[in-house]
Each structure stands twice: as C-alpha cells, then as structure tokens.
Motif scaffolding. Structure first.
Motif, short mmCIF file in Angstrom:
data_model
loop_
_atom_site.label_atom_id
_atom_site.label_comp_id
_atom_site.label_asym_id
_atom_site.label_seq_id
_atom_site.Cartn_x
_atom_site.Cartn_y
_atom_site.Cartn_z
N THR A 294 0.83 -1.21 0.00
CA THR A 294 0.00 0.00 0.00
C THR A 294 0.86 1.25 0.00
O THR A 294 1.86 1.32 0.71
CB THR A 294 -0.89 0.00 1.26
OG1 THR A 294 -1.59 -1.24 1.30
CG2 THR A 294 -1.89 1.12 1.24
N ASP A 295 0.44 2.25 -0.77
CA ASP A 295 1.14 3.53 -0.75
C ASP A 295 0.77 4.24 0.56
O ASP A 295 -0.42 4.41 0.86
CB ASP A 295 0.71 4.37 -1.96
CG ASP A 295 1.29 5.77 -1.90
OD1 ASP A 295 2.52 5.88 -1.77
OD2 ASP A 295 0.51 6.74 -1.94
N ASN B 133 0.84 0.50 -4.04
CA ASN B 133 2.12 1.17 -4.31
C ASN B 133 2.71 0.62 -5.62
O ASN B 133 2.11 -0.25 -6.25
CB ASN B 133 3.10 1.01 -3.13
CG ASN B 133 3.45 -0.44 -2.86
OD1 ASN B 133 3.21 -1.32 -3.69
ND2 ASN B 133 4.01 -0.70 -1.71
N ARG B 134 3.87 1.12 -6.00
CA ARG B 134 4.45 0.74 -7.29
C ARG B 134 4.65 -0.77 -7.40
O ARG B 134 4.28 -1.39 -8.39
CB ARG B 134 5.80 1.46 -7.48
CG ARG B 134 6.44 1.09 -8.78
CD ARG B 134 7.69 1.87 -9.12
NE ARG B 134 7.86 1.78 -10.55
CZ ARG B 134 7.85 2.79 -11.39
NH1 ARG B 134 7.70 4.00 -10.93
NH2 ARG B 134 8.00 2.60 -12.68
N ARG C 54 0.03 4.12 -7.18
CA ARG C 54 0.93 5.30 -7.21
C ARG C 54 2.33 4.79 -7.51
O ARG C 54 2.88 3.98 -6.75
CB ARG C 54 0.88 6.02 -5.87
CG ARG C 54 1.72 7.29 -5.88
CD ARG C 54 1.48 8.10 -4.62
NE ARG C 54 2.37 9.23 -4.53
CZ ARG C 54 2.90 9.66 -3.40
NH1 ARG C 54 2.63 9.05 -2.26
NH2 ARG C 54 3.71 10.70 -3.41
N GLY D 53 4.97 6.70 -7.73
CA GLY D 53 5.95 7.50 -6.99
C GLY D 53 5.67 8.96 -7.25
O GLY D 53 5.11 9.31 -8.30
#
Ligand SMILES: Nc1nc2c(ncn2[C@@H]2O[C@H](COP(=O)(O)OP(=O)(O)OP(=O)(O)O)[C@@H](O)[C@H]2O)c(=O)[nH]1
Length: 306
Positions: free
Chosen positions: A145-146, A153-154, A221, A223
C-alpha cells in the motif's frame, strides 16, 4: 476455549469433561478416532484444542490426528494444539504421537493441575502464533500500500499488472491498456502552498480517480505525482474514451485549497496491450515515452498508442 475430547472410555471422558468445565471450557465429545475427525470437520475453525486418547476403536488417536492435521493443512486453517492422553507412555509412543501431529503427550491418570498447566502453555503458544499471523498480514498490507494515498504502491501495481496481462493474453477478448498519469506543474503547488497541501492534492486526485474506476481496473501510485493505470474496455475507441474521461475528470474537479479554487491538470501516456507490446516492462516504457510526448506537446492531454 472450545475443546474436542476423544476417548473410548466413558468414565475417562466424563472426568475430563468435569475438569474442563471447571476451567471454563466448552467441550465437544468423540468416542473414537473416526468420530473425532467427524467432530473436527463439523466444527471447523472453532476448535481451540484437542485432547485425544491413543488406543481407540475404528481409528486410533495417531491416525485420527494425522487425518485432522492433513485437513487443517489443506484448508489452510489456523494452528491449534493437540495433546495425547494415554495409559501407555513409552518413548516410541511419545515419538509416534508427536510425529502424527501432536504437541504434547500426557500419561493417564491425568493430574488436574498438570492438565491445566499444559493447557495454559498451549494457549500461550496459540496466542503468540495468532499475533504473528496478524503482524504478517499487516506487514503484507503495508508492503503493498502507498503510505500517503492508501492505494496500491508501485511494487503492488507492477505485480498486479503482470498477472492481469498474463490472463488477458490467454483468454480475454476485451481491450486493455496501460497508462501513466502525471500531475502537471505539481512543483508549483508545493512551492505556492507547501508540501502538506501538495500531499492533500495527491490524496484528493487518487480518490477522484479511484471512484471512477471499476473493480477490473488497476490503479497505483508509481511515486511522487505519478500514477499507473490499467483499464479495460470492449473496444480500442472505448479505451481512448476512458482515459480521456479521467483527464477531463481531474481538469473539471474543483480542488479547493485554503478557500481558493485551483486548477489541476494531468498528462497521460497510454499504450494498448498488444502482440508488439505485451510485457510489463515494455508497457511501462512505452507509456512513459507517450507521457513525455504529452508533457512536451503542451500538457493536459493524453497521448495514445492503441
Ligand atoms: N507534496 C508532495 N510532493 C511530492 C511528493 N513526491 C514528489 N513530490 C513533488 O513533486 C514535484 C514534481 O516536480 P517535477 O518533477 O518538476 O514535475 P512538475 O512540477 O509536476 O512538472 P511537469 O511534470 O513537467 O508538469 C516536486 O516538487 C516533488 O518534490 C509527495 O509525496 N508529496
């Protein structure tokens, strides 16, 4: 605590039941190994401990525990302790009991004090294990998870992208495209309003996009102010429309900062999954080139290769 007791001697079972009732346990009974397996199956996920005799008709204690541990593994169920209770306690019996999947071996007649202490120790191990399982789940979720937006996340996005394009390649007749979306001139927002407000904009943008997606789409996301998308549609025209809709959604959304409306726009590079471009790296590389094209040709636009 829910305890399954298996013993073919009625008096032993009754005595055990009385001890356990004093300890506040709920008891399920079985008169032989086969019944123990059936009771376990009928109470899946509910049993906290099994106390089981060794010499029993139909299926002995060792065979029953072996079968129960196999079912437990196949169903990926939580671990629970098993204690053998037997009149015979030579070294080989103890060894066989542990090898069959037992965790302890007590010799009859059973002392109430020893049984209570053993149960306490097993509960401690079981609690420790549950805490470990919970921590692992939390770590897994944190690792995918971001931290800022709460979306993938990426790493998670890339792993999901890979598995979706694998399935898509083999069996989907639908069109599918990968996009990289980048906020335009985002540095200006940070410089004008501060980093915290910049963070808030990133959260708002990800919420607005997330609400527009279906459960078959991927969103993460990558980044900074860069997001990854994998969208599906019935046709190539449909894909172009969907990415264009996302660009317009952000352009029209009213972002309010300190009572002031600010304009936020995005540039997006989009490439279709095709025979020429079908690996994760190829897709991200091409989408990045198209994003660059969108930025250098004026921003607030989508550049497609679909
Ligand atoms: N608030 C906030 N800012 C971030 C975060 N990650 C990256 N940034 C900022 O995003 C900005 C990106 O700036 P640039 O790469 O110059 O891009 P840009 O200003 O969006 O310009 P273009 O992409 O060319 O349109 C930098 O100011 C980074 O500090 C974050 O997590 N929070």
């Amino acid at each position: 605590m829910k305890v399954l007791i298996a013993d073919d001697t009625n008096t032993d079972r009754l005595l055990l039941k009385l001890h356990l009732a004093k300890l506040g346990c709920q008891v399920i009974e079985a008169k032989n190994g086969q019944e123990a397996v059936s009771q376990y199956l009928a109470n899946l996920d509910e049993i906290d401990l099994i106390l089981i005799d060794v010499q029993m008709p139909v299926l002995n204690g060792f065979e029953a525990v072996k079968a129960i541990r196999e079912i437990q593994q196949q169903n990926q169920q939580e671990w629970f302790p098993v204690i053998f209770l037997s009149a015979s306690g030579n070294e080989t019996d103890v060894e066989n009991g542990i090898m069959a999947g037992g965790d302890d071996y007590l010799i009859k007649p059973i002392s109430q004090k020893v049984l209570a202490a053993k149960m306490h120790a097993m509960k401690r191990i079981s609690d420790m294990r549950s805490r470990l399982v919970e921590s692992n789940k939390m770590l897994e979720s944190l690792a995918s998870t971001d931290y800022l937006t709460g979306i993938a996340n990426r790493r998670c996005f890339e792993v999901s992208l890979e598995s979706v394009i694998d399935v898509h390649r083999d069996e989907s007749s639908r069109c599918c495209a990968c996009g990289i979306l980048d906020l335009d001139k985002f540095k200006n927002i940070n410089d004008s309003f501060g980093h915290d407000i910049g963070d808030k904009v990133l959260i708002d943008v990800s919420n607005v996009i997330q609400q527009h997606l279906t459960e078959n789409d991927l969103f993460g996301r990558l980044g900074g102010e860069e997001f990854g998308l994998l969208l599906m549609s019935e046709s190539r025209e449909g894909l172009i429309e969907r990415f264009e809709e996302i660009r317009q959604l952000i352009e029209r959304y009213q972002f309010t900062i300190k009572d002031q409306l600010i304009d936020i726009t995005t540039s997006i590079g989009v490439v279709a999954v095709s025979d020429q471009c079908k690996s994760r790296n190829q897709l991200l590389k091409r989408a990045d080139e198209l994003l660059y094209e969108a930025k250098t040709s004026g921003r607030n636009r989508v550049c497609f290769d679909v």
